[in-house]
Design an enzyme around this catalytic site. Structure first.
Site, PDB file in Angstrom:
ATOM      1  N   GLY A 108       9.088  15.305  48.328  1.00 16.08           N
ATOM      2  CA  GLY A 108       8.021  14.595  49.004  1.00 16.08           C
ATOM      3  C   GLY A 108       8.449  13.201  49.417  1.00 16.08           C
ATOM      4  N   GLY A 109       7.528  12.246  49.251  1.00 17.03           N
ATOM      5  CA  GLY A 109       7.814  10.867  49.645  1.00 17.03           C
ATOM      6  C   GLY A 109       8.987  10.278  48.903  1.00 17.03           C
ATOM      7  N   GLY A 130      35.939   8.355  77.371  1.00 12.58           N
ATOM      8  CA  GLY A 130      34.955   7.532  76.689  1.00 12.58           C
ATOM      9  C   GLY A 130      35.163   7.479  75.187  1.00 12.58           C
ATOM     10  N   ALA A 131      35.757   8.530  74.618  1.00 10.26           N
ATOM     11  CA  ALA A 131      36.013   8.538  73.180  1.00 10.26           C
ATOM     12  C   ALA A 131      37.007   7.441  72.804  1.00 10.26           C
ATOM     13  CB  ALA A 131      36.530   9.905  72.751  1.00 10.26           C
TER      14      ALA A 131
END
Length: 567
Positions: free
Chosen positions: A222-223, A457-458
């Site tokens: 949960g939280g 771009g790498a």
């Protein structure tokens, strides 16, 4: 004679009592006889008083209570051991230096009263909190105790955790949380949720100020799962640790999917698939030993340097094995871990996210005694291409190193970003931008070493000169280009190849020509994009000298509230 403070009662002999007026009788706690008799006073009756407290008695009572609290409930301890788990105090003994733990709020108990809680108020309220040392260095720690309320978090439980968090921030000390909890204490309702919120807010405030380590040793549902997610490092133990927002029962009810606890949120799932777990171990002993080792590599806070060990004179250290580890042929794979090992002091490095996004490696190591962050492409996995998860993994690591002034060494052998419809639709542009943003905003010393391929771009996002690396070194095998020679030829000479009588021969000729013209080792150095072309055997010494040169680097961040990181 009238008694002081009681004008309606007359002094009499001890054998009798004058009855009080009716209105006084109604207010009196003395039982009123029903037969008209007068109740005589007991002659000579002395009040019974407990023995006068003495310091030895008070010490004994205090010691007995403390021993009772520390020993815990025997049945709970036995059940914890039957599950293959240590108790919270046993875990602290494994984590901290002997006799270094100072506990706070040992006697804390919840103040809730609903749903039977008023009759069940154990001491510590299910979490042990305080401070100790690791290798003599101060840390603050809390350990949830599953034997008390299943380690569930209520108002008092949360307040204890918040207290050690405040102390850790105030003293500039690392924070370590040992998680073993069933989640929010339902009986305390919204106050439990409020407790979680206070913890999360403090974690965000502490981010980049002190290192935060979360160790999941049992359920974390949960939280509660957001606390590890906000930490810098997450450790998990196989078979016992599990972490998810909604459990298997809820998943089956909502989606119809049937899944076990381990399949949904076990250590291997988060170590290999989700990337939530930084390190996964088989048992608690090795896990907590690894936490101790990690702390030895980290600064206590963003103002302090990382612990430095004596110099190994790495600036004069030649390592011919580098050339043996990395093939000259650009398409032959090798394990970048071997390069890391050859570069680091004593061949030791601490790898993060070993089984997630394996096409890029991130590790902490020492070079000539100085802690550094190592980032490198991994040619044995997808040829070392960058994809979404690899970009996210490296970006978070770069940001952590920059936050805590740890220099970065980037080892480049990347053929580009992974192409494909799935990658584009899953947001590879955004993920690649995360890595680009992380490097561009980093102000720590940065050294780039190009081993072989550095395409497109790498190449740019792997800490190139254009985005601010301080020194760029390259091996004679470096190939820095928009793309590989064959790809470039296929694009540039597509029409020529289509009509050529011997397309293969023409292609081979054009590839050789393109390689000689645009991908020779000196091409980028001639244009100032590489500072030096080094002998591979000198890699360790060159990096060590570069870090020495940059150790006093000071670069202020731009004046602004904060950037808008492409999350």
């Amino acid at each position: 004679m009238t008694l002081q403070g009681d004008p309606g009662a007359q002094r009499t002999e001890d054998s009798e009592v004058v009855p009080l007026p009716e209105d006084r009788l109604r207010r009196s706690r003395i039982p009123r006889p029903t037969d008209g008799r007068v109740i005589p006073l007991a002659r000579g009756a002395e009040p019974v008083h407990p023995p006068e407290p003495t310091m030895p008695l008070l010490r004994t009572q205090r010691d007995e209570l403390r021993e009772h609290i520390v020993d815990g409930r025997l049945d709970g301890v036995r059940r914890q051991h039957s599950l293959g788990k240590h108790t919270a105090r046993e875990r602290l003994d494994l984590l901290l230096d002997p006799d270094s733990f100072t506990e706070v709020e040992l006697y804390r108990r919840h103040q809730a009263s609903g749903l039977g809680l008023a009759e069940n108020r154990p001491y510590t309220d299910g979490v042990i909190a305080g401070s100790g040392t690791i290798d003599g260095r101060r840390v603050f720690v809390y350990a949830q105790d599953f034997t008390v309320f299943g380690g569930s978090l209520g108002e008092a439980h949360a307040a204890k955790i918040q207290k050690v968090m405040d102390l850790a921030i105030a003293t500039g000390s690392p924070l370590i949380g040992l998680n073993d909890s069933g989640g929010a204490r339902i009986q305390e309702g919204v106050m439990a949720l409020n407790g979680y919120g206070g913890i999360f807010r403090r974690q965000v405030e502490a981010s980049g100020v002190i290192p935060q380590i979360s160790v999941v040793l049992g359920p974390c549902a949960g939280g509660a799962a957001y606390s590890p997610a906000l930490a810098d490092f997450v450790f998990m133990v196989r078979d016992t640790a599990r972490m998810y927002l909604t459990g298997p029962d809820v998943v089956e009810t909502v989606t119809g999917e049937r899944v076990s606890h381990d399949e949904l949120g076990g250590a291997d799932v988060h170590g290999a698939s989700s990337g939530v777990a930084t390190v996964v171990h088989d048992d608690e002993e090795t896990c907590l030993a690894d936490v101790r080792y990690l702390v030895s590599l980290l600064p206590s806070n963003y103002l302090d340097p990382a612990p430095r060990e004596p110099s190994q004179d790495a600036g004069k250290d030649r390592r011919p094995r580098f050339a043996e580890l990395v093939p000259v042929e650009p398409n032959k794979p090798y394990d970048m871990r071997d390069v890391f090992s050859e570069l680091a002091d004593d061949g030791e490095f601490f790898e993060l996210h070993e089984r997630w996004a394996q096409n890029v490696l991130c590790a902490l190591a020492r070079i000539d005694g100085r802690v550094v962050g190592l980032v490198g492409n991994q040619p044995v996995v997808f040829a070392g291409v960058l994809d979404g998860p690899a970009s996210q993994k490296a970006a978070r690591f770069v940001r952590f190193c920059d936050a805590f002034s740890i220099p970065l060494v980037t080892l480049v052998d990347v053929p580009g970003f992974l192409p494909g419809v799935e990658q584009e639709h899953s947001g590879i542009i955004r993920h690649g931008a995360q890595l680009l943003h992380a490097y561009c905003e980093a102000t720590v010393p940065r050294v780039q070493v190009i081993l072989r391929k550095a395409y497109g771009g790498a190449y740019i996002v792997m800490d190139s000169r254009s985005i601010g690396t301080d020194l760029s070194l390259a091996w004679p095998t470096n190939q820095i280009a928009v793309m590989g020679a064959e790809g470039a030829v296929n694009v540039l000479f597509r029409k020529d190849l289509a009509v050529a009588p011997d397309p293969d021969a023409l292609r081979a000729h054009l590839v050789a020509e393109y390689t000689e013209e645009f991908m020779n080792p000196q091409y980028s150095a001639e244009r100032g994009l590489v500072d030096d072309i080094i002998d591979p055997a000198d890699t360790r010494s060159a990096v060590a000298r570069a870090l020495d040169m940059l150790q006093d680097k000071r670069k202020a961040a731009p004046q602004r509230k904060h950037g808008n990181h492409p999350i």
